[in-house]
Design a protein around this motif. Structure first.
Motif, PDB file in Angstrom:
ATOM      1  N   ALA A  41       4.456   0.155 -12.155  1.00 50.82           N
ATOM      2  CA  ALA A  41       5.494   0.376 -11.140  1.00 50.82           C
ATOM      3  C   ALA A  41       5.814   1.861 -11.016  1.00 50.82           C
ATOM      4  CB  ALA A  41       6.759  -0.412 -11.498  1.00 50.82           C
ATOM      5  N   LEU A  42       5.901   2.555 -12.150  1.00 56.57           N
ATOM      6  CA  LEU A  42       6.173   3.989 -12.115  1.00 56.57           C
ATOM      7  C   LEU A  42       5.030   4.745 -11.469  1.00 56.57           C
ATOM      8  CD1 LEU A  42       7.926   6.426 -12.779  1.00 56.57           C
ATOM      9  CD2 LEU A  42       6.919   6.420 -15.085  1.00 56.57           C
TER      10      LEU A  42
ATOM     11  N   ASP B  76       0.866  -1.180   0.000  1.00 60.56           N
ATOM     12  CA  ASP B  76       0.000   0.000   0.000  1.00 60.56           C
ATOM     13  C   ASP B  76       0.902   1.229   0.000  1.00 60.56           C
ATOM     14  OD1 ASP B  76      -1.678   2.143   0.503  1.00 60.56           O
ATOM     15  OD2 ASP B  76      -2.730   1.172   2.166  1.00 60.56           O
ATOM     16  N   PRO B  77       0.981   1.950  -1.132  1.00 57.76           N
ATOM     17  CA  PRO B  77       1.901   3.082  -1.201  1.00 57.76           C
ATOM     18  C   PRO B  77       1.584   4.197  -0.204  1.00 57.76           C
ATOM     19  CG  PRO B  77       0.577   2.933  -3.205  1.00 57.76           C
ATOM     20  CD  PRO B  77       0.279   1.721  -2.379  1.00 57.76           C
ATOM     21  N   SER B  78       0.346   4.289   0.237  1.00 53.97           N
ATOM     22  CA  SER B  78       0.018   5.334   1.208  1.00 53.97           C
ATOM     23  C   SER B  78       0.556   4.990   2.601  1.00 53.97           C
ATOM     24  CB  SER B  78      -1.496   5.558   1.272  1.00 53.97           C
ATOM     25  OG  SER B  78      -2.143   4.425   1.808  1.00 53.97           O
TER      26      SER B  78
ATOM     27  N   GLU C 274       3.008   7.684  -6.830  1.00 54.76           N
ATOM     28  CA  GLU C 274       1.986   7.795  -5.776  1.00 54.76           C
ATOM     29  C   GLU C 274       2.622   7.764  -4.393  1.00 54.76           C
ATOM     30  OE1 GLU C 274      -1.919   5.365  -4.065  1.00 54.76           O
ATOM     31  OE2 GLU C 274      -1.080   4.810  -6.024  1.00 54.76           O
ATOM     32  N   ALA C 275       3.645   6.951  -4.231  1.00 55.88           N
ATOM     33  CA  ALA C 275       4.323   6.843  -2.940  1.00 55.88           C
ATOM     34  C   ALA C 275       5.273   8.016  -2.687  1.00 55.88           C
ATOM     35  CB  ALA C 275       5.099   5.536  -2.870  1.00 55.88           C
ATOM     36  N   ARG C 276       5.520   8.810  -3.725  1.00 54.73           N
ATOM     37  CA  ARG C 276       6.440   9.953  -3.622  1.00 54.73           C
ATOM     38  C   ARG C 276       7.826   9.508  -3.147  1.00 54.73           C
ATOM     39  NH1 ARG C 276       1.823  13.156  -0.917  1.00 54.73           N
ATOM     40  NH2 ARG C 276       0.752  13.948  -2.740  1.00 54.73           N
TER      41      ARG C 276
END
Length: 180
Positions: free
Chosen positions: A62-63, A19-21, A68-70
């Motif tokens: 992936a990009l 979860d990128p957040s 999104e994850a910065r």
């Protein structure tokens, strides 16, 4: 296990649990985020299995996840691998654009390896887009820079293959063969 499909299934578990957040950028994190590297790896494996569109889509995802994850390092990692696939696909204009993006991220963050690889991808792209003198100059500059870096030796064969290819397309096929 010896099964690419089983390996992809394990990587898919990593992707599903990422979860990128929650697992996004951290000031002290080293390397690419697991959700990004798993997507890149499965993308390259899917490509090797002949699932070309799926492979490209997975690396592009992936990009998106890295952005999104910065997480700049993951963005650089994904951009390089998209450029790598662009070379395999023969889409040199796309590779050139990805190389420019990679150079911007790498130079802003002082990522020497990614900056060097951006120069290599740009050199390959320019050569294949009809600017062989400029492409060869950039490729040779990237080889000199890459030789001075501490990188895993596993990447050298692809870097040197690209160098030989550029020499061949720049009008020096004998030099390209010599380099191989």
């Amino acid at each position: 296990s010896g099964s690419v499909e089983a390996g992809i299934a394990h990587l898919d578990k990593v992707i599903d649990s990422f979860d990128p957040s929650v697992q996004g950028a951290s000031r002290y994190r080293l390397g690419p985020l697991s959700g990004v590297s798993a997507r890149v790896t499965t993308g390259l494996l899917l490509w090797e299995l002949g699932k070309l569109d799926q492979g490209v889509a997975r690396v592009a995802d992936a990009l998106a996840v890295a952005n999104e994850a910065r997480h700049p390092y993951s963005v650089a990692f994904a951009l390089y691998h998209i450029g790598f696939l662009d070379v395999w696909r023969g889409d040199f204009e796309s590779c050139r654009l990805h190389a420019e993006e990679l150079a911007a991220v790498a130079n802003e963050r002082d990522y020497a390896v990614w900056s060097t690889l951006a120069t290599l991808l740009e050199g390959v792209s320019l050569t294949m887009l009809g600017r062989p003198d400029e492409g060869l100059r950039l490729t040779e500059a990237s080889i000199e820079l890459y030789a001075g870096l501490t990188t895993p030796p596993v990447f050298w064969p692809f870097v040197l293959l690209l160098r030989a290819m550029v020499h061949g397309y720049a009008g020096a096929p004998d030099r390209g063969l010599e380099l191989i």
